[in-house]
Design a protein around this motif. Structure first.
Motif, PDB file in Angstrom:
ATOM      1  N   LEU A 161       0.830  -1.198   0.000  1.00 62.06           N
ATOM      2  CA  LEU A 161       0.000   0.000   0.000  1.00 62.06           C
ATOM      3  C   LEU A 161       0.867   1.251   0.000  1.00 62.06           C
ATOM      4  O   LEU A 161       1.923   1.287   0.635  1.00 62.06           O
ATOM      5  CB  LEU A 161      -0.884   0.037   1.246  1.00 62.06           C
ATOM      6  N   SER A 162       0.404   2.271  -0.688  1.00 61.35           N
ATOM      7  CA  SER A 162       1.066   3.563  -0.585  1.00 61.35           C
ATOM      8  C   SER A 162       0.001   4.644  -0.534  1.00 61.35           C
ATOM      9  O   SER A 162      -1.106   4.477  -1.038  1.00 61.35           O
ATOM     10  CB  SER A 162       2.024   3.791  -1.757  1.00 61.35           C
ATOM     11  N   PRO A 184       6.364   1.817   0.105  1.00 64.67           N
ATOM     12  CA  PRO A 184       5.055   1.249   0.456  1.00 64.67           C
ATOM     13  C   PRO A 184       5.085   0.545   1.813  1.00 64.67           C
ATOM     14  O   PRO A 184       6.148   0.208   2.334  1.00 64.67           O
ATOM     15  CB  PRO A 184       4.788   0.248  -0.656  1.00 64.67           C
ATOM     16  N   LEU A 185       3.921   0.359   2.325  1.00 67.14           N
ATOM     17  CA  LEU A 185       3.711  -0.433   3.526  1.00 67.14           C
ATOM     18  C   LEU A 185       3.196  -1.782   3.053  1.00 67.14           C
ATOM     19  O   LEU A 185       2.191  -1.849   2.345  1.00 67.14           O
ATOM     20  CB  LEU A 185       2.679   0.252   4.426  1.00 67.14           C
ATOM     21  N   VAL A 186       3.888  -2.851   3.400  1.00 68.44           N
ATOM     22  CA  VAL A 186       3.454  -4.199   3.031  1.00 68.44           C
ATOM     23  C   VAL A 186       2.729  -4.790   4.231  1.00 68.44           C
ATOM     24  O   VAL A 186       3.306  -4.918   5.310  1.00 68.44           O
ATOM     25  CB  VAL A 186       4.643  -5.087   2.595  1.00 68.44           C
ATOM     26  N   CYS A 245       8.370  -7.986  -2.054  1.00 74.86           N
ATOM     27  CA  CYS A 245       9.331  -6.929  -1.712  1.00 74.86           C
ATOM     28  C   CYS A 245      10.389  -6.782  -2.801  1.00 74.86           C
ATOM     29  O   CYS A 245      10.768  -5.662  -3.161  1.00 74.86           O
ATOM     30  CB  CYS A 245       9.968  -7.197  -0.355  1.00 74.86           C
ATOM     31  N   PHE A 246      10.845  -7.889  -3.364  1.00 73.57           N
ATOM     32  CA  PHE A 246      11.816  -7.834  -4.454  1.00 73.57           C
ATOM     33  C   PHE A 246      11.188  -7.175  -5.679  1.00 73.57           C
ATOM     34  O   PHE A 246      11.794  -6.314  -6.313  1.00 73.57           O
ATOM     35  CB  PHE A 246      12.315  -9.237  -4.795  1.00 73.57           C
ATOM     36  N   GLU A 247       9.962  -7.565  -5.997  1.00 73.86           N
ATOM     37  CA  GLU A 247       9.253  -6.989  -7.142  1.00 73.86           C
ATOM     38  C   GLU A 247       9.112  -5.466  -6.976  1.00 73.86           C
ATOM     39  O   GLU A 247       9.319  -4.703  -7.916  1.00 73.86           O
ATOM     40  CB  GLU A 247       7.874  -7.635  -7.253  1.00 73.86           C
ATOM     41  N   LEU A 248       8.757  -5.020  -5.781  1.00 77.99           N
ATOM     42  CA  LEU A 248       8.610  -3.580  -5.527  1.00 77.99           C
ATOM     43  C   LEU A 248       9.932  -2.853  -5.707  1.00 77.99           C
ATOM     44  O   LEU A 248       9.980  -1.762  -6.288  1.00 77.99           O
ATOM     45  CB  LEU A 248       8.081  -3.339  -4.112  1.00 77.99           C
ATOM     46  N   VAL A 276      12.497  -3.712  -7.578  1.00 73.52           N
ATOM     47  CA  VAL A 276      12.944  -3.712  -8.973  1.00 73.52           C
ATOM     48  C   VAL A 276      12.063  -2.823  -9.843  1.00 73.52           C
ATOM     49  O   VAL A 276      12.552  -1.991 -10.592  1.00 73.52           O
ATOM     50  CB  VAL A 276      12.961  -5.161  -9.526  1.00 73.52           C
ATOM     51  N   THR A 277      10.751  -2.981  -9.740  1.00 75.71           N
ATOM     52  CA  THR A 277       9.860  -2.276 -10.658  1.00 75.71           C
ATOM     53  C   THR A 277       9.600  -0.828 -10.259  1.00 75.71           C
ATOM     54  O   THR A 277       9.425   0.026 -11.112  1.00 75.71           O
ATOM     55  CB  THR A 277       8.496  -2.990 -10.787  1.00 75.71           C
ATOM     56  N   ASP A 278       9.564  -0.548  -8.968  1.00 80.70           N
ATOM     57  CA  ASP A 278       9.208   0.799  -8.540  1.00 80.70           C
ATOM     58  C   ASP A 278      10.360   1.559  -7.895  1.00 80.70           C
ATOM     59  O   ASP A 278      10.182   2.674  -7.434  1.00 80.70           O
ATOM     60  CB  ASP A 278       8.037   0.737  -7.544  1.00 80.70           C
ATOM     61  N   ALA A 279      11.534   0.950  -7.858  1.00 82.27           N
ATOM     62  CA  ALA A 279      12.731   1.578  -7.293  1.00 82.27           C
ATOM     63  C   ALA A 279      12.504   2.070  -5.864  1.00 82.27           C
ATOM     64  O   ALA A 279      12.988   3.120  -5.466  1.00 82.27           O
ATOM     65  CB  ALA A 279      13.210   2.718  -8.191  1.00 82.27           C
ATOM     66  N   TYR A 280      11.741   1.314  -5.099  1.00 85.20           N
ATOM     67  CA  TYR A 280      11.533   1.642  -3.692  1.00 85.20           C
ATOM     68  C   TYR A 280      12.669   1.075  -2.860  1.00 85.20           C
ATOM     69  O   TYR A 280      13.268   0.067  -3.204  1.00 85.20           O
ATOM     70  CB  TYR A 280      10.230   1.033  -3.170  1.00 85.20           C
ATOM     71  N   GLU A 281      12.908   1.735  -1.749  1.00 87.40           N
ATOM     72  CA  GLU A 281      13.812   1.148  -0.772  1.00 87.40           C
ATOM     73  C   GLU A 281      13.024   0.067  -0.038  1.00 87.40           C
ATOM     74  O   GLU A 281      11.876  -0.193  -0.355  1.00 87.40           O
ATOM     75  CB  GLU A 281      14.288   2.227   0.194  1.00 87.40           C
ATOM     76  N   GLN A 282      13.632  -0.512   0.962  1.00 86.57           N
ATOM     77  CA  GLN A 282      12.978  -1.577   1.728  1.00 86.57           C
ATOM     78  C   GLN A 282      11.640  -1.094   2.282  1.00 86.57           C
ATOM     79  O   GLN A 282      11.589  -0.100   2.992  1.00 86.57           O
ATOM     80  CB  GLN A 282      13.894  -2.019   2.878  1.00 86.57           C
ATOM     81  N   PRO A 283      10.534  -1.753   1.954  1.00 88.15           N
ATOM     82  CA  PRO A 283       9.238  -1.327   2.486  1.00 88.15           C
ATOM     83  C   PRO A 283       9.110  -1.673   3.969  1.00 88.15           C
ATOM     84  O   PRO A 283       9.824  -2.528   4.484  1.00 88.15           O
ATOM     85  CB  PRO A 283       8.233  -2.121   1.659  1.00 88.15           C
ATOM     86  N   GLU A 284       8.205  -0.986   4.631  1.00 92.06           N
ATOM     87  CA  GLU A 284       7.877  -1.344   6.010  1.00 92.06           C
ATOM     88  C   GLU A 284       6.928  -2.538   5.940  1.00 92.06           C
ATOM     89  O   GLU A 284       6.130  -2.651   5.016  1.00 92.06           O
ATOM     90  CB  GLU A 284       7.233  -0.165   6.714  1.00 92.06           C
ATOM     91  N   LEU A 285       7.015  -3.422   6.910  1.00 89.80           N
ATOM     92  CA  LEU A 285       6.267  -4.676   6.872  1.00 89.80           C
ATOM     93  C   LEU A 285       5.457  -4.853   8.146  1.00 89.80           C
ATOM     94  O   LEU A 285       5.966  -4.683   9.252  1.00 89.80           O
ATOM     95  CB  LEU A 285       7.244  -5.848   6.710  1.00 89.80           C
ATOM     96  N   VAL A 286       4.181  -5.182   7.978  1.00 88.68           N
ATOM     97  CA  VAL A 286       3.297  -5.520   9.090  1.00 88.68           C
ATOM     98  C   VAL A 286       2.737  -6.910   8.800  1.00 88.68           C
ATOM     99  O   VAL A 286       2.211  -7.147   7.712  1.00 88.68           O
ATOM    100  CB  VAL A 286       2.125  -4.518   9.225  1.00 88.68           C
TER     101      VAL A 286
END
Length: 176
Positions: free
Chosen positions: A94-95, A105-107, A135-138, A140-150
């Motif tokens: 989610l973003s 994003p928040l996963v 997380c890997f897909e995000l 690579v495709t969106d150039a995000y850093e490590q997402p936060e995870l819940v």
């Protein structure tokens, strides 16, 4: 929240309305509610009636099913959705909608785990692999850093024999 079935529309509507009222009183702007053991229910009816987004992975009429309820306050955008075909988990990236300001994003992973130990071990392995893949897909495709995870939900963990609804012996390793 373990709902113990939302196939009855009145029960489903009352459950989600109770959360909406709680959110209004607390003046929270982003509301995400995780539901487990929803069974099969009509999320499009509820979403329209309650003015919210509902993303669901269905089990069957008597078992399983998870859902994520997103308020229609400031827009929360699901970037990616992974659903278990058996209705045991949903993984969402989610973003917040914020043009010009990309944000990691928040996963969110909503789980309704099996209550059988052997099935549960395989289940959690599968969920971990799905989270890693997303997380890997995000990245690579969106150039995000490590997402936060819940990770939340009904894990069906048993810590003592008195909590064991299956009435089987639990080894100390299983309890841990």
């Amino acid at each position: 929240l373990n709902c113990r079935g939302l196939s009855d529309q009145a029960k489903a509507k009352n459950t989600i309305k109770a959360f909406q009222n709680l959110y209004k009183r607390s003046k929270v702007t982003h509301n995400i509610t995780l539901l487990q053991e929803t069974h099969l229910f009509n999320e499009s009816f509820l979403a329209k009636t309650l003015d919210c987004q509902i993303i669901a992975a269905h089990g069957n009429r008597q078992s399983r099913g998870v859902a994520v309820v997103l308020s229609n306050g400031p827009r929360i955008i699901p970037n990616s959705i992974r659903k278990d075909p058996d209705g045991r988990y949903i993984i969402l990236a989610l973003s917040e909608y914020n043009p010009g300001k990309p944000k990691s994003p928040l996963v969110i992973t909503n789980i309704y785990a099996p209550n059988d130990h052997k099935s549960s071990m395989e289940f959690f392995k599968t969920v971990a692999e799905e989270i890693d893949d997303l997380c890997f897909e995000l990245a690579v495709t969106d150039a995000y850093e490590q997402p936060e995870l819940v990770i939340a939900g009904d894990f069906n963990f048993v810590s003592t024999g008195s909590e064991n609804s299956l009435n089987r012996q639990i080894t100390p390793t299983e309890a841990a």
